[in-house]
Design an enzyme around this catalytic site. Structure first.
Site, PDB file in Angstrom:
ATOM      1  N   PRO A  38      55.333 -16.523  69.076  1.00 60.27           N
ATOM      2  CG  PRO A  38      55.482 -14.657  67.673  1.00 60.27           C
ATOM      3  CD  PRO A  38      55.884 -15.161  69.024  1.00 60.27           C
TER       4      PRO A  38
ATOM      5  CG  HIS B 160      65.672 -15.965  30.395  1.00 62.96           C
ATOM      6  ND1 HIS B 160      65.340 -14.707  30.836  1.00 62.96           N
ATOM      7  CD2 HIS B 160      64.690 -16.347  29.554  1.00 62.96           C
ATOM      8  CE1 HIS B 160      64.192 -14.344  30.299  1.00 62.96           C
ATOM      9  NE2 HIS B 160      63.777 -15.322  29.509  1.00 62.96           N
TER      10      HIS B 160
ATOM     11  CD  GLU C  24      67.815 -14.214  33.356  1.00 59.51           C
ATOM     12  OE1 GLU C  24      68.595 -14.212  32.376  1.00 59.51           O
ATOM     13  OE2 GLU C  24      66.596 -13.993  33.252  1.00 59.51           O
TER      14      GLU C  24
ATOM     15  CB  CYS D  32      64.333 -12.727  27.000  1.00 58.21           C
ATOM     16  SG  CYS D  32      63.189 -13.922  26.297  1.00 58.21           S
TER      17      CYS D  32
HETATM   18  N1  GLN Z   1      57.439 -11.560  25.507  1.00 63.29           N
HETATM   19  C1  GLN Z   1      58.544 -12.038  24.729  1.00 63.29           C
HETATM   20  C2  GLN Z   1      58.270 -13.392  24.094  1.00 63.29           C
HETATM   21  O1  GLN Z   1      57.383 -14.106  24.521  1.00 63.29           O
HETATM   22  C3  GLN Z   1      59.800 -12.097  25.583  1.00 63.29           C
HETATM   23  C4  GLN Z   1      59.721 -13.085  26.699  1.00 63.29           C
HETATM   24  C5  GLN Z   1      60.802 -12.904  27.730  1.00 63.29           C
HETATM   25  O2  GLN Z   1      61.443 -11.862  27.791  1.00 63.29           O
HETATM   26  N2  GLN Z   1      61.001 -13.902  28.564  1.00 63.29           N
HETATM   27  O3  GLN Z   1      58.935 -13.774  23.180  1.00 63.29           O
END
Ligand code: GLN
Length: 554
Positions: free
Chosen positions: A194, A511, A513, A385
């Site tokens: 491959p 976020h 992370e 979030c």
């Molecule tokens: N759905 C939610 C919003 O739009 C949270 C989005 C998320 O967790 N990234 O505010």
């Protein structure tokens, strides 16, 4: 002048091209070179922001608010490369640019074609990605081509990088091809066919790889290296073994350095070699991962739990926080829907609960139940979030007595919209690239847990959401014991909430992370895992799942 490395993949997808590209970037940085990293994705979506996590894995967000491929997360965790909107292009984004030019009449009556117009736009995209933090051109730009060689949709990208090399001196451009050597267990053999065929495909379109990185589950014998070298027309030293790592993906740069990949690249690109590649800090970190004696188990309750890549940066950040605490973090992945009935059994025995971001209604009530369980049982909780939004709903309903409190995202007629839409979002109808995206300043309230964890009064964190904490409820929720500990002052938005009577109960609208790396773990993840370890080590005395009376308020 910037030198270029193009990384392609053959035989199968999911070979870890992103990780390998990031590892190459790290090795070059260790040699004192400035690098940039970029991903070109052959699909037609303009960016992955509109795709389901089941299709694509997590959407990684940059400081400047680009919604990008998750490989950019590896780039940021491994290097100091500056990632922006120019660090990820898709076929859709390239065509969008070419079509807008055509509509403006910029092509002056010419027929617009894949060659040269689309390929020119791809080459411009490559040039746009070569800036460092100060906007200066870097020494080496690493560009990863998504997809697998042989796919129809990858062809314009491969043609563009062929042209790119043709227009430069041979020592300015290098092609690195990552391939798989399948192992046939029955005959105990590694197979090279491959790889030969995929290199053949590349050569057919005019690209001769200079390096072959061979993914393999068993060690390669010398004969195998020689055979691949001969059949694929790649020098023996440039055939590199990349064996499946046993303990952690962070071993990949070490493995590539040991195989001499940094020397081969520096030689080919005629770059001055400064010293040897020093990975001692990195290797000490790996040693920590391997020898960690403490451990805690964290439940991650999400909607896309079946796919590891959907919460890639979250799992990585938990691992980084483990390293910071000299501990192993075990993850119990729980599908939020499974908690719709009774969360206690599924969560019993965990030392912490993390609720990540998400969209849509499925599993929402399960998350709320899990958060209630954590709050009432003093189990460390970290909400990100949608995780913050569900924690606010839970607190409003069960502590502040606001029955039926909800988010307007799911229940437009709730009597208590504790999570609502910002005015500027109300008239937005396009889904792509229209959320609150990218880095925003967050001011931390003195005396709060968030302030203590960060050890700073202002931080920058990245966002990707449409809905927000509704300030109309701030006073009532505060009176019930919720503390708002982080704010974006400009837009008057609550960004962090916590419950100070709980050992660790923190929700963040952003976020975190996306800003954690093995050598610089994110402070909230670090604090969360420390709290989980404290609970684990205290013997899990009250974790039988029964709510403690003193905390049960509704
Ligand atoms: N759905 C939610 C919003 O739009 C949270 C989005 C998320 O967790 N990234 O505010």
């Amino acid at each position: 002048m910037t030198k270029h490395i193009f990384v392609t993949g053959g035989v199968v997808s999911s070979l870890g091209k992103g990780l390998t590209a990031a590892a190459v970037g790290m090795l070059l940085e260790q040699r004192g070179l400035r690098v940039s990293l970029q991903k070109l994705d052959p699909y037609i979506n303009v960016d992955p922001g509109t795709m389901s996590p089941f299709q694509h894995g997590e959407v990684y967000v940059t400081d400047d608010g680009a919604e990008t491929d998750l490989d950019l997360g590896h780039y940021e965790r491994f290097t100091h490369a500056r990632l922006t909107k120019d660090s990820n292009f898709t076929t859709g984004k390239i065509y969008q640019a070419v079509i807008s030019k055509e509509r403006r009449g910029d092509y002056l009556g010419r027929t617009v074609q894949v060659i040269p117009h689309i390929t020119d736009a791809i080459k411009e995209a490559i040039d746009a990605g070569v800036g460092d933090l100060d906007g200066d051109e870097v020494d080496v730009a690493i560009t990863e081509i998504g997809g697998t060689v042989g796919d129809i949709e990858s062809l314009p990208f491969l043609e563009a990088i062929r042209q790119y090399a043709l227009e430069r001196a041979p020592e300015d451009v290098m092609f690195v091809h990552i391939t798989l050597l399948p192992y046939l267990r029955a005959s105990g053999e590694l197979k090279t066919k491959p790889t030969q065929q995929s290199v053949g495909k590349l050569r057919e379109i005019g690209i001769q790889p200079h390096v072959l990185v061979c993914r393999t589950e068993v060690p390669m014998e010398e004969e195998m290296f020689k055979k691949i070298s001969l059949f694929c027309n790649v020098r023996r030293q440039a055939v590199i073994e990349e064996r499946d790592v046993e303990k952690t993906i962070y071993q990949v740069p070490v493995m590539l350095r040991d195989a001499g990949l940094d020397h081969i690249i520096l030689d080919h690109l005629h770059l001055p070699a400064k010293g040897e590649t020093d990975l001692s800090r990195w290797e000490a970190m790996i040693e920590d991962v391997i020898s960690a004696k403490r451990h805690a188990e964290i439940a991650v309750v999400g909607k896309y739990i079946e796919l590891h890549d959907a919460y890639k940066s979250i799992y990585e950040s938990l691992a980084h926080a483990g390293i910071a605490n000299h501990a192993k973090v075990k993850i119990r992945k729980i599908s939020a829907e499974d908690l719709d009935e009774n969360p206690v059994e599924a969560l019993a025995g965990v030392d912490g609960l993390l609720v990540p971001g998400g969209f849509g209604e499925r599993g929402l009530e399960g998350k709320i139940r899990a958060i209630r369980w954590a709050r009432e049982n003093d189990v460390p909780f970290f909400g990100i979030c949608l995780g913050l939004q569900t924690a606010v709903i839970e607190f409003a309903r069960n502590v502040a007595g606001l029955d039926d409190a909800h988010t307007l995202e799911h229940t437009p007629h709730t009597p208590h919209p504790v999570i609502h839409l910002m005015e500027s979002q109300e008239d937005v109808s396009d889904k792509g690239g229209t959320m609150r995206l990218g880095a925003y300043e967050c001011e931390l309230e003195e005396g709060t847990l968030a302030h203590k964890l960060y050890g700073a009064s202002t931080v920058l964190e990245r966002h990707r959401h449409r809905y927000e904490f509704n300030n109309d409820y701030l006073e009532r929720l505060q009176a019930a014991g919720l503390v708002a500990s982080g704010f974006h002052r400009g837009l008057d938005l609550v960004e962090i909430v916590e419950v100070p009577t709980h050992p660790f109960f923190v929700g963040v609208q952003f976020h975190p992370e996306f800003k954690s790396s093995p050598l610089h773990p994110h402070p909230i993840f670090r604090g969360f895992v420390a709290a989980a370890l404290a609970r684990a080590e205290a013997g899990r005395t009250s974790s039988n799942g029964e709510p403690r009376a003193s905390h049960t308020t509704a």
